[in-house]
Design a protein around this motif. Structure first.
Motif, mmCIF file in Angstrom:
data_model
loop_
_atom_site.group_PDB
_atom_site.id
_atom_site.type_symbol
_atom_site.label_atom_id
_atom_site.label_comp_id
_atom_site.label_asym_id
_atom_site.label_seq_id
_atom_site.Cartn_x
_atom_site.Cartn_y
_atom_site.Cartn_z
ATOM 1 N N GLY A 194 0.812 -1.206 0.000
ATOM 2 C CA GLY A 194 0.000 0.000 0.000
ATOM 3 C C GLY A 194 0.845 1.255 0.000
ATOM 4 N N VAL A 195 0.307 2.303 -0.628
ATOM 5 C CA VAL A 195 0.994 3.593 -0.619
ATOM 6 C C VAL A 195 1.038 4.105 0.833
ATOM 7 N N VAL A 196 2.150 4.747 1.190
ATOM 8 C CA VAL A 196 2.257 5.275 2.554
ATOM 9 C C VAL A 196 2.079 6.784 2.504
ATOM 10 N N ARG A 197 1.068 7.273 3.236
ATOM 11 C CA ARG A 197 0.815 8.723 3.282
ATOM 12 C C ARG A 197 1.157 9.242 4.672
ATOM 13 N N ASP A 198 1.375 10.528 4.754
ATOM 14 C CA ASP A 198 1.541 11.062 6.101
ATOM 15 C C ASP A 198 0.176 11.010 6.792
ATOM 16 N N THR A 252 -18.969 1.207 1.358
ATOM 17 C CA THR A 252 -18.977 -0.201 1.752
ATOM 18 C C THR A 252 -18.805 -1.048 0.499
ATOM 19 N N LEU A 253 -17.912 -2.001 0.562
ATOM 20 C CA LEU A 253 -17.725 -2.907 -0.573
ATOM 21 C C LEU A 253 -18.425 -4.226 -0.275
ATOM 22 N N TYR A 254 -19.387 -4.574 -1.125
ATOM 23 C CA TYR A 254 -20.042 -5.873 -1.031
ATOM 24 C C TYR A 254 -19.285 -6.822 -1.933
ATOM 25 N N GLN A 255 -18.952 -7.965 -1.402
ATOM 26 C CA GLN A 255 -18.068 -8.854 -2.157
ATOM 27 C C GLN A 255 -18.229 -10.310 -1.751
ATOM 28 N N PHE A 256 -17.609 -11.189 -2.544
ATOM 29 C CA PHE A 256 -17.399 -12.591 -2.174
ATOM 30 C C PHE A 256 -15.892 -12.726 -1.981
ATOM 31 N N ARG A 257 -15.479 -13.483 -0.997
ATOM 32 C CA ARG A 257 -14.036 -13.607 -0.717
ATOM 33 C C ARG A 257 -13.252 -14.156 -1.901
ATOM 34 N N ALA A 258 -13.787 -15.190 -2.535
ATOM 35 C CA ALA A 258 -13.008 -15.884 -3.569
ATOM 36 C C ALA A 258 -13.421 -15.509 -4.989
ATOM 37 N N CYS A 259 -13.963 -14.320 -5.145
ATOM 38 C CA CYS A 259 -14.347 -13.850 -6.484
ATOM 39 C C CYS A 259 -13.157 -13.099 -7.084
ATOM 40 N N PRO A 260 -12.718 -13.475 -8.281
ATOM 41 C CA PRO A 260 -11.527 -12.817 -8.859
ATOM 42 C C PRO A 260 -11.718 -11.323 -9.091
ATOM 43 N N PHE A 261 -12.945 -10.911 -9.418
ATOM 44 C CA PHE A 261 -13.205 -9.480 -9.639
ATOM 45 C C PHE A 261 -13.117 -8.715 -8.308
ATOM 46 N N CYS A 262 -13.503 -9.406 -7.230
ATOM 47 C CA CYS A 262 -13.405 -8.787 -5.898
ATOM 48 C C CYS A 262 -11.946 -8.701 -5.466
ATOM 49 N N VAL A 263 -11.170 -9.713 -5.811
ATOM 50 C CA VAL A 263 -9.736 -9.676 -5.497
ATOM 51 C C VAL A 263 -9.096 -8.484 -6.204
ATOM 52 N N LYS A 264 -9.510 -8.275 -7.455
ATOM 53 C CA LYS A 264 -8.965 -7.143 -8.226
ATOM 54 C C LYS A 264 -9.253 -5.821 -7.497
ATOM 55 N N VAL A 265 -10.482 -5.688 -6.991
ATOM 56 C CA VAL A 265 -10.833 -4.451 -6.276
ATOM 57 C C VAL A 265 -10.090 -4.387 -4.933
ATOM 58 N N ARG A 266 -9.991 -5.525 -4.244
ATOM 59 C CA ARG A 266 -9.271 -5.513 -2.959
ATOM 60 C C ARG A 266 -7.805 -5.124 -3.184
ATOM 61 N N PHE A 267 -7.215 -5.563 -4.295
ATOM 62 C CA PHE A 267 -5.839 -5.160 -4.621
ATOM 63 C C PHE A 267 -5.772 -3.633 -4.782
ATOM 64 N N ALA A 268 -6.770 -3.078 -5.449
ATOM 65 C CA ALA A 268 -6.782 -1.620 -5.667
ATOM 66 C C ALA A 268 -6.899 -0.901 -4.316
ATOM 67 N N LEU A 269 -7.736 -1.429 -3.421
ATOM 68 C CA LEU A 269 -7.867 -0.812 -2.089
ATOM 69 C C LEU A 269 -6.522 -0.858 -1.372
ATOM 70 N N LYS A 270 -5.884 -2.005 -1.460
ATOM 71 C CA LYS A 270 -4.599 -2.197 -0.783
ATOM 72 C C LYS A 270 -3.555 -1.234 -1.373
ATOM 73 N N ARG A 271 -3.489 -1.211 -2.715
ATOM 74 C CA ARG A 271 -2.498 -0.364 -3.401
ATOM 75 C C ARG A 271 -2.653 1.094 -2.991
ATOM 76 N N GLN A 272 -3.911 1.516 -2.870
ATOM 77 C CA GLN A 272 -4.167 2.927 -2.567
ATOM 78 C C GLN A 272 -4.340 3.177 -1.063
ATOM 79 N N SER A 273 -4.159 2.137 -0.257
ATOM 80 C CA SER A 273 -4.337 2.235 1.209
ATOM 81 C C SER A 273 -5.684 2.861 1.565
ATOM 82 N N LEU A 274 -6.728 2.309 1.002
ATOM 83 C CA LEU A 274 -8.075 2.810 1.284
ATOM 84 C C LEU A 274 -8.729 1.911 2.322
#
Ligand SMILES: N[C@@H](CCC(=O)N[C@@H](CS)C(=O)NCC(=O)O)C(=O)O
Length: 123
Positions: free
Chosen positions: A23-27, A42-64
């Motif tokens: 994740g990006v580190v912000r002050d 709020t993100l509605y998702q299934f744990r093992a859905c590849p499209f949800c993983v893609k969005v979770r990666f984006a959340l992680k990358r942007q530290s959201l």
């Protein structure tokens, strides 16, 4: 069929573990501004859905920091998605207005990622 789906799910989760981005580190102040922007999401998702993983990666990358609801196993979340979003399809991002009076249900992983990049990650 159930077994194949289970195996695929496990592979997707293993991939998420291995490939999860940093994740990006912000002050603190900037991160607080970003958190303020996402507090009504709020993100509605299934744990093992590849499209949800893609969005979770984006959340992680942007530290959201966004609340995540399991619409597969939790009947309350599933019903909320069906009733208020319109249909059971994940990922789906619920965007509530600050007053709580209005809400938008954004479907499609690419649309969700684009929205977050354009409206939230840039402060
Ligand atoms: N094009 C969509 C595809 C989403 C999709 O197909 N999601 C599946 C789960 S992987 C789904 O919600 N299926 C409905 C269901 O299983 O009830 C996206 O990119 O978000």
């Amino acid at each position: 069929m159930k077994l194949v789906r289970w195996v695929l799910g496990q592979l997707i989760l293993a991939y998420e573990k291995i490939a999860s981005p940093k994740g990006v580190v912000r002050d603190m102040e900037t991160q607080a501004l970003v958190d303020e922007k996402t507090k009504n999401f709020t993100l509605y998702q299934f744990r093992a859905c590849p499209f949800c993983v893609k969005v979770r990666f984006a959340l992680k990358r942007q530290s959201l920091n966004i609340e995540i609801c399991d619409a597969k196993n939790d009947p309350t979340h599933r019903e909320t998605l069906q009733k208020n979003g319109g249909h059971i399809k994940v990922p789906c991002l619920r965007i509530k207005s600050d007053s709580g009076n209005k809400e938008e249900w954004l479907y499609e992983s690419d649309e969700i990622i684009r929205y977050l990049e354009q409206h939230v990650a840039k402060v």
